[in-house]
Write a protein that holds these residues in place. Structure first.
Motif, mmCIF file in Angstrom:
data_model
loop_
_atom_site.group_PDB
_atom_site.id
_atom_site.type_symbol
_atom_site.label_atom_id
_atom_site.label_comp_id
_atom_site.label_asym_id
_atom_site.label_seq_id
_atom_site.Cartn_x
_atom_site.Cartn_y
_atom_site.Cartn_z
ATOM 1 N N LEU A 155 -55.968 105.532 -36.954
ATOM 2 C CA LEU A 155 -57.341 105.067 -36.375
ATOM 3 C C LEU A 155 -58.398 106.170 -36.551
ATOM 4 O O LEU A 155 -59.396 105.980 -36.824
ATOM 5 C CB LEU A 155 -57.498 104.574 -34.942
ATOM 6 C CG LEU A 155 -56.244 103.465 -34.505
ATOM 7 C CD1 LEU A 155 -56.458 102.950 -33.298
ATOM 8 C CD2 LEU A 155 -56.767 102.066 -35.488
ATOM 9 N N ASP A 196 -60.535 106.662 -39.702
ATOM 10 C CA ASP A 196 -62.004 105.808 -39.918
ATOM 11 C C ASP A 196 -62.978 106.286 -39.102
ATOM 12 O O ASP A 196 -62.839 106.711 -37.785
ATOM 13 C CB ASP A 196 -61.594 104.429 -39.135
ATOM 14 C CG ASP A 196 -62.552 103.519 -39.789
ATOM 15 O OD1 ASP A 196 -63.768 103.487 -38.839
ATOM 16 O OD2 ASP A 196 -62.366 102.356 -40.468
ATOM 17 N N LEU A 232 -64.065 104.878 -35.699
ATOM 18 C CA LEU A 232 -62.987 104.973 -34.657
ATOM 19 C C LEU A 232 -62.688 106.329 -33.950
ATOM 20 O O LEU A 232 -62.629 107.229 -34.959
ATOM 21 C CB LEU A 232 -61.987 104.066 -35.047
ATOM 22 C CG LEU A 232 -62.044 102.703 -35.468
ATOM 23 C CD1 LEU A 232 -60.780 102.130 -36.049
ATOM 24 C CD2 LEU A 232 -62.654 101.852 -34.500
ATOM 25 N N VAL A 259 -56.597 98.445 -38.484
ATOM 26 C CA VAL A 259 -58.047 99.198 -38.234
ATOM 27 C C VAL A 259 -58.920 98.004 -38.237
ATOM 28 O O VAL A 259 -59.880 98.027 -37.463
ATOM 29 C CB VAL A 259 -58.291 100.099 -39.566
ATOM 30 C CG1 VAL A 259 -59.557 100.475 -39.391
ATOM 31 C CG2 VAL A 259 -57.220 101.085 -39.434
ATOM 32 N N VAL A 303 -59.059 96.160 -34.996
ATOM 33 C CA VAL A 303 -59.594 97.226 -33.914
ATOM 34 C C VAL A 303 -61.030 97.192 -33.876
ATOM 35 O O VAL A 303 -61.644 97.059 -32.912
ATOM 36 C CB VAL A 303 -59.041 98.564 -33.982
ATOM 37 C CG1 VAL A 303 -59.873 99.432 -33.209
ATOM 38 C CG2 VAL A 303 -57.739 98.534 -33.614
ATOM 39 N N HIS A 304 -61.593 97.083 -35.038
ATOM 40 C CA HIS A 304 -63.182 96.965 -35.150
ATOM 41 C C HIS A 304 -63.505 95.566 -34.571
ATOM 42 O O HIS A 304 -64.387 95.524 -33.886
ATOM 43 C CB HIS A 304 -63.418 97.200 -36.799
ATOM 44 C CG HIS A 304 -63.682 98.395 -36.914
ATOM 45 N ND1 HIS A 304 -64.718 99.143 -36.899
ATOM 46 C CD2 HIS A 304 -62.974 99.281 -37.926
ATOM 47 C CE1 HIS A 304 -64.790 100.431 -37.092
ATOM 48 N NE2 HIS A 304 -63.703 100.635 -38.295
#
Length: 218
Positions: free
Chosen positions: A21, A24, A27, A112, A115-116
């Motif tokens: 994470l 990115d 994040l 990822v 999570v976004h």
């Protein structure tokens, strides 16, 4: 920038997810916990945008933790991460307020992306989780009679009563506290117009038999 808090009792998993994470630019991982108790103590203070919760924890479970966190922090987004494609856990996670539920062998880039999505307030289920959940919902939606007025959680509870499980066993299966299950059973009996648990068990058995006959007739 989406602030993420990780909850998993396996340090290697936490480290791997955190590294993934943090790579990115949108994040950032603001904290970690290995237990539900640690998460309840740390998350309100750190105010992350998203909590990534393992379903199974050494001192409880992610579903109940999700419910508690959401009651204290209604704006907190929650993404469940587990090793198991467990339809009951999926249903209860969504009922507890989780915005998504993904399996641990999900590809890194897809995690990822998840999570976004959930961190931005949108809902998400990975393909397998969605397929399992929708199959369960379709089966429940096909029911008639006394089940029509029941929630998904109450239908699940009725089915477990029909299996002859104790409140403790139901609590473990539904990821709830035993006291919570006791209250839910009382409310279910009232809703069904029944007086005793054995009556609910008989009803659940009849419904199960009816489903079996309908399948055999198809």
């Amino acid at each position: 920038m989406i602030k993420v808090f990780l909850v998993d009792d396996h340090e290697v998993v936490r480290r791997g997810v955190a590294d993934l994470l943090e790579a990115d630019p949108g994040l950032t991982v603001v904290g970690e916990a290995a237990t539900a108790a640690q998460a309840l103590a740390r998350i309100p203070a750190l105010r992350p945008d998203l909590a990534l919760l393992d379903v199974r924890l050494p001192d409880g479970n992610g579903v109940e933790l999700c419910r508690e966190l959401r009651s204290k922090l209604p704006d907190l987004n929650v993404l469940m991460l587990t090793s198991f494609t467990d339809e009951e856990a999926m249903l209860n996670a969504i009922l507890a307020g989780a915005g998504g539920y993904v399996i641990k062998d999900i590809q890194g880039l897809r995690l990822v992306s998840a999570v976004h999505e959930v961190g931005s307030g949108r809902s998400l289920l990975d393909n397998r989780a969605a397929a399992t959940l929708m199959a369960k919902l379709r089966a429940d939606a096909a029911d008639e009679g006394p089940l029509n007025g029941l929630t998904e959680q109450e239908r699940t509870l009725l089915g477990l009563i029909g299996e002859g499980l104790t409140n403790r066993q139901i609590a473990e299966r539904m990821f709830l506290a035993e006291k919570t299950v006791k209250n839910y059973v009382s409310r279910l009996l009232t809703k069904l117009g029944l007086e005793r648990r054995t009556q609910a068990a008989v009803l659940a058995t009849r419904i199960k038999d009816r489903r079996r006959h309908l399948r055999d007739a198809e």
